[in-house]
Design an enzyme around this catalytic site. Structure first.
Site, PDB file in Angstrom:
ATOM      1  N   LEU A 197       0.879  -1.244  -0.009  1.00 26.46           N
ATOM      2  CA  LEU A 197       0.121  -0.011   0.026  1.00 26.46           C
ATOM      3  C   LEU A 197       0.802   1.206   0.233  1.00 26.46           C
ATOM      4  O   LEU A 197       2.062   1.150   0.599  1.00 26.46           O
ATOM      5  CB  LEU A 197      -0.859  -0.022   1.395  1.00 26.46           C
ATOM      6  CG  LEU A 197      -1.894  -1.104   1.465  1.00 26.46           C
ATOM      7  CD1 LEU A 197      -2.810  -0.949   2.686  1.00 26.46           C
ATOM      8  CD2 LEU A 197      -2.703  -1.475   0.322  1.00 26.46           C
ATOM      9  N   ASP A 198       0.484   2.360  -0.605  1.00 28.84           N
ATOM     10  CA  ASP A 198       1.165   3.553  -0.411  1.00 28.84           C
ATOM     11  C   ASP A 198       1.331   4.190   0.835  1.00 28.84           C
ATOM     12  O   ASP A 198       0.550   3.552   1.748  1.00 28.84           O
ATOM     13  CB  ASP A 198       0.410   4.503  -1.417  1.00 28.84           C
ATOM     14  CG  ASP A 198       0.291   4.527  -2.668  1.00 28.84           C
ATOM     15  OD1 ASP A 198       1.346   3.560  -3.266  1.00 28.84           O
ATOM     16  OD2 ASP A 198      -0.516   5.003  -3.261  1.00 28.84           O
ATOM     17  N   ARG A 199       2.625   4.913   1.371  1.00 25.35           N
ATOM     18  CA  ARG A 199       2.621   5.323   2.463  1.00 25.35           C
ATOM     19  C   ARG A 199       1.480   5.819   3.232  1.00 25.35           C
ATOM     20  O   ARG A 199       1.164   5.623   4.332  1.00 25.35           O
ATOM     21  CB  ARG A 199       4.056   6.311   2.469  1.00 25.35           C
ATOM     22  CG  ARG A 199       4.278   6.665   3.697  1.00 25.35           C
ATOM     23  CD  ARG A 199       5.602   7.755   3.720  1.00 25.35           C
ATOM     24  NE  ARG A 199       6.122   7.872   5.125  1.00 25.35           N
ATOM     25  CZ  ARG A 199       7.242   8.567   5.232  1.00 25.35           C
ATOM     26  NH1 ARG A 199       8.095   8.881   4.115  1.00 25.35           N
ATOM     27  NH2 ARG A 199       7.738   8.681   6.536  1.00 25.35           N
ATOM     28  N   THR A 259      -1.833   5.506   2.734  1.00 25.64           N
ATOM     29  CA  THR A 259      -2.839   4.683   2.396  1.00 25.64           C
ATOM     30  C   THR A 259      -2.653   3.665   3.844  1.00 25.64           C
ATOM     31  O   THR A 259      -1.842   3.063   4.143  1.00 25.64           O
ATOM     32  CB  THR A 259      -2.789   3.911   1.293  1.00 25.64           C
ATOM     33  OG1 THR A 259      -2.948   4.567   0.109  1.00 25.64           O
ATOM     34  CG2 THR A 259      -4.064   2.965   1.297  1.00 25.64           C
TER      35      THR A 259
END
Length: 318
Positions: A132-134, A136
């Protein structure tokens, strides 16, 4: 960001990391040990927290000297929250990734990553199969054995894993549900950002959405990505004129309806896939974090839970 990189030469070979670091930077030994302790030092591309590890000739050492305008030693480290385990058995561990934590170690960044935290919990390396993105938050699964990790990775690679995300976006008029079929490509005019358009030679990307609430100040949407591209949901929503609130990179507003969006308000709420040992379906769900839950409360709607429901046959394609 300010950092220093050096290659270990003969005089420093076989020395403890902190001693070599102190000599290279011209700082006291205790300061070098503190840099190692806060996670600001990388050896051969991997974060090292062992000040006594012996270096070998030719290794590359990187130390973060300044990030966000201050030294990593300038402030006391933020308290580390407990790892929230959603499920664990002999093959799989599913955790709730907090917003602000990277999925895996990144050279030149200070602080723990999720794979570090899960590895500490397991007392052995964790098998990362998706990221997951940082900013998110939400469900992330790891394999506990090489065999389980391979099986989980196959679920994602073959598109068998089903995901449900929730997001708060700016006010926009959208059909009650729809499909976003727009290729993604790197935006040459904005480094680090992806664009969703058929005008460029991009990679295929497909997202489904369902509007949960549409108000004059903000909307709440359920997102069902059918592919797993970098920044896919963020870029797709931006292409519809509805950037996620708090998403600075894609132009999302910092507040809406009197509520603050302190980060990109995207949450991986549920994940369904086949269990690596039995092949039977399993579902993991992560509770909606407080920053996003405030928007659901203000809208007076409940966040979806339970089995991931596909769209009905009337969904239009964007």
């Amino acid at each position: 960001m300010k950092r220093r990189t050096f290659r270990v030469e003969a005089p420093h070979a076989s020395l403890p990391l902190a001693e070599a670091l102190a000599a290279e930077l011209g700082v006291p030994r205790d300061e070098a040990e503190r840099l190692v302790g806060v996670g600001a030092v990388y050896v051969a591309g991997r974060r090292s927290r062992d000040a006594g590890t012996r270096l070998t000739a030719g290794q590359v050492v990187t130390v973060v000297l300044e990030e966000g305008g201050q030294s990593p030693l300038a402030a006391a480290p933020a308290p580390v929250s407990a790892l929230r385990v959603l499920h664990e058995d002999e093959d799989v561990i599913a955790v709730d990734k907090p917003a602000g934590m990277t999925a895996q170690p990144t050279e030149g960044r200070v602080g723990d990553s999720l794979v570090d935290r899960v590895g500490e919990h397991l007392k052995r390396p964790a098998g990362l199969v998706h990221r997951l993105d940082r900013e998110t938050s939400g469900v992330t699964v790891f394999g506990k054995t090489p065999k389980a990790t391979t099986a989980l990775a196959e679920e994602f690679r073959e598109g068998h894993a089903r995901k449900r995300y929730l997001a708060a976006v700016g006010p926009v008029e959208l059909p009650s549900q729809g499909v976003i079929d727009l290729p993604l490509s790197k935006d040459p005019s904005r480094p680090g950002r992806w664009r969703a358009t058929r005008a460029a030679n991009g990679i295929p990307a497909l997202s489904e959405y369902r509007v949960l609430f549409a108000g004059s100040d903000f909307c709440l949407v359920e997102l069902l990505p059918q592919t797993g591209r970098t920044h896919q949901l963020r870029a797709h929503l931006t292409a519809l004129g509805a950037p996620i609130l708090g998403d600075k990179r894609y132009g999302g507003a910092a507040r809406a309806g009197g509520l603050v969006a302190p980060r990109c308000l995207l949450h991986a709420q549920a994940l369904e896939l086949g269990h690596p040992r039995t092949g039977g379906p399993v579902r993991f769900e992560a509770p909606v974090p407080e920053d996003l839950a405030r928007f659901f409360a203000a809208a007076g709607v409940e966040a979806p839970s339970g089995p991931i429901r596909p769209l009905d046959g009337s969904a239009g394609v964007a």
